[in-house]
Design a protein around this motif. Structure first.
Motif, PDB file in Angstrom:
ATOM      1  N   LYS A 182       0.819  -1.210   0.000  1.00 56.16           N
ATOM      2  CA  LYS A 182       0.000   0.000   0.000  1.00 56.16           C
ATOM      3  C   LYS A 182       0.854   1.262   0.000  1.00 56.16           C
ATOM      4  O   LYS A 182       0.338   2.364  -0.151  1.00 56.16           O
ATOM      5  N   TYR A 202      -7.640   5.801 -10.124  1.00 55.38           N
ATOM      6  CA  TYR A 202      -6.791   6.572  -9.198  1.00 55.38           C
ATOM      7  C   TYR A 202      -7.604   7.005  -7.978  1.00 55.38           C
ATOM      8  O   TYR A 202      -7.165   6.851  -6.827  1.00 55.38           O
ATOM      9  N   ASP A 203      -8.778   7.535  -8.231  1.00 61.55           N
ATOM     10  CA  ASP A 203      -9.650   8.013  -7.152  1.00 61.55           C
ATOM     11  C   ASP A 203      -9.946   6.887  -6.167  1.00 61.55           C
ATOM     12  O   ASP A 203      -9.853   7.065  -4.941  1.00 61.55           O
ATOM     13  N   VAL A 206      -6.629   5.554  -4.213  1.00 61.78           N
ATOM     14  CA  VAL A 206      -6.061   6.515  -3.263  1.00 61.78           C
ATOM     15  C   VAL A 206      -7.070   6.933  -2.198  1.00 61.78           C
ATOM     16  O   VAL A 206      -6.778   6.895  -1.001  1.00 61.78           O
ATOM     17  N   ASN A 207      -8.255   7.306  -2.621  1.00 63.33           N
ATOM     18  CA  ASN A 207      -9.214   7.915  -1.695  1.00 63.33           C
ATOM     19  C   ASN A 207     -10.153   6.922  -1.016  1.00 63.33           C
ATOM     20  O   ASN A 207     -10.713   7.232   0.034  1.00 63.33           O
ATOM     21  N   ASN A 212      -1.096   4.294  -1.449  1.00 67.44           N
ATOM     22  CA  ASN A 212      -0.202   5.339  -1.960  1.00 67.44           C
ATOM     23  C   ASN A 212       0.174   4.976  -3.391  1.00 67.44           C
ATOM     24  O   ASN A 212       1.234   4.411  -3.654  1.00 67.44           O
ATOM     25  N   ALA A 213      -0.713   5.284  -4.311  1.00 73.40           N
ATOM     26  CA  ALA A 213      -0.559   4.830  -5.693  1.00 73.40           C
ATOM     27  C   ALA A 213      -0.132   5.953  -6.619  1.00 73.40           C
ATOM     28  O   ALA A 213      -0.555   7.103  -6.465  1.00 73.40           O
ATOM     29  N   THR A 214       0.699   5.595  -7.585  1.00 76.76           N
ATOM     30  CA  THR A 214       1.009   6.460  -8.719  1.00 76.76           C
ATOM     31  C   THR A 214       0.388   5.815  -9.949  1.00 76.76           C
ATOM     32  O   THR A 214       0.602   4.620 -10.201  1.00 76.76           O
ATOM     33  N   ASN A 239      -0.566  12.440  -8.023  1.00 73.62           N
ATOM     34  CA  ASN A 239       0.183  11.287  -8.519  1.00 73.62           C
ATOM     35  C   ASN A 239      -0.510  10.597  -9.696  1.00 73.62           C
ATOM     36  O   ASN A 239      -0.317   9.407  -9.935  1.00 73.62           O
TER      37      ASN A 239
END
Length: 397
Positions: A182, A202-203, A206-207, A212-214, A239
């Motif tokens: 993560k 992404y949303d 991460v949210n 902790n993604a790029t 990111n």
């Protein structure tokens, strides 16, 4: 003994009452007699132009047919099917299950029992379906033209919104079942297009999942890359980045999750190779176009006579191409799975291939034999993913 018509009227009075007081849950006609292709009739209320109707689904052996009727008209239609060919009708309400049954002598009786359902159709419909990506809380959907300024899904984009949520639902299950970190999770989306799915991914990572993604979207069309980077900045997605590059030319040493949705023809193979060579834990692709195999297809099996028809040849090429891709993933130590991504009423390009990295790779020789057998049977000389794996030392001939 009560006359059958009186029993029928009593049963359908129960139906009328359940509709008026909103206790109706389900109605099914079953148990047929005689030689009939009709197996069941399923009944539910629907609102058409603000008027309540009865929707009857006729379930045949090979197809379903739906007809909508005014309430009284629908009841008369249902009555006509009692005893011809159905010997049973069961009305489920939140107050009781009410069964109309005919015995061997065709005598009708009504049997009441405890309710199976605790919620009526009206109660169920009043509860909006929970979406992983909520339309009114994801402002990137407005910038992408999915919702309006009030957060309401634009009618013409409803299918796209459903597709986004189905996609995230699939990814959620894959990510949760995979051994991923993560803290440093890199996603490469090859062929990201306008970014509908990339932004949602992404949303959610991460949210919602707290990863902790790029996420990097690879897209050749610079105007789309510029648009997506602009929206990412407006949304504060620090990111999430988009790069204008050909898939085969993009270089990276780290990929945890490789996405390739509808990359055309062998671009899908280029993307799959990028994921394999980087040791991605998860590879997810939805192929598009299968020209390379179709051009080579020369069947020497029992299917030869039917493949003269173009539509069958096309479908065979699709199945072979994606079947070979699945096997090649297995040859590289991935557990592969192929399934329908979304309903084919929206698009025929709805197959998804998923590869999940396993700890060992013991079956390469067995899988290679299966691949060679398929290629020989269908006259296939070259497949792009296999060629890339061979040329770069991942796959022994």
């Amino acid at each position: 003994m009560m006359d059958n018509s009186v029993v029928y009227n009593t049963f359908f009075d129960h139906l009328r009452t359940s509709l008026s007081n909103e206790t109706f849950a389900k109605l099914t006609l079953a148990k047929t007699i005689g030689n009939t292709q009709l197996l069941n009739i399923y009944v539910k209320p629907v609102k058409l132009k603000q008027e309540l109707k009865l929707s009857l689904t006729y379930h045949f052996q090979t197809q379903d047919k739906v007809e909508n009727y005014d309430i009284e008209e629908g009841i008369e239609v249902l009555k006509s099917y009692i005893n011809n060919p159905f010997l049973s009708a069961i009305l489920f309400t939140t107050q009781a299950d009410i069964a109309l049954k005919l015995n061997k002598k065709r005598v009708a009786t009504i049997i009441e029992s405890k309710p199976t359902f605790t919620q009526s159709v009206a109660q169920t419909h009043d509860q909006p379906k929970k979406r992983l990506i909520e339309a009114d809380k994801a402002n990137y959907l407005m910038h992408l033209g999915i919702v309006d300024e009030k957060g309401q899904v634009i009618k013409s984009m409803a299918d796209k919104y459903r597709q986004i949520n189905k996609y995230i639902e699939i990814i959620e299950g894959l990510v949760k079942n995979a051994a991923i970190s993560k803290e440093d999770f890199q996603v490469i989306d090859m062929g990201s297009g306008k970014g509908y799915l990339t932004f949602a991914l992404y949303d959610y990572l991460v949210n919602n999942l707290g990863i902790n993604a790029t996420v990097i979207g690879i897209e050749l069309r610079k105007e789309l890359v510029d648009l997506c980077n602009s929206i990412a900045q407006k949304c504060g997605f620090k990111n999430l980045h988009f790069v204008s590059e050909r898939i085969e030319n993009y270089k990276t040493e780290k990929i945890d999750l490789l996405i390739a949705l509808h990359a055309c023809d062998t671009a899908t193979d280029d993307a799959l190779y990028k994921g394999i060579s980087a040791g991605a834990q998860l590879i997810v692709c939805a192929p598009c176009c299968h020209k390379q195999i179709r051009k080579q297809l020369h069947c020497s099996t029992e299917l030869t006579p039917v493949l003269k028809h173009g539509i069958f040849e096309e479908r065979q090429a699709e199945m072979l191409t994606d079947g070979l891709r699945s096997l090649l993933l297995e040859s590289q130590g991935y557990k592969s799975k192929v399934f329908e991504f979304i309903s084919n009423e929206h698009t025929r390009k709805n197959v998804m291939i998923v590869g999940s990295k396993m700890k060992d790779n013991k079956n390469q020789r067995t899988v290679k034999a299966q691949i060679d057998q398929l290629k020989l049977a269908y006259g296939i000389k070259e497949q792009q993913l296999e060629t890339l794996l061979i040329n770069n030392g991942f796959y022994n001939v």
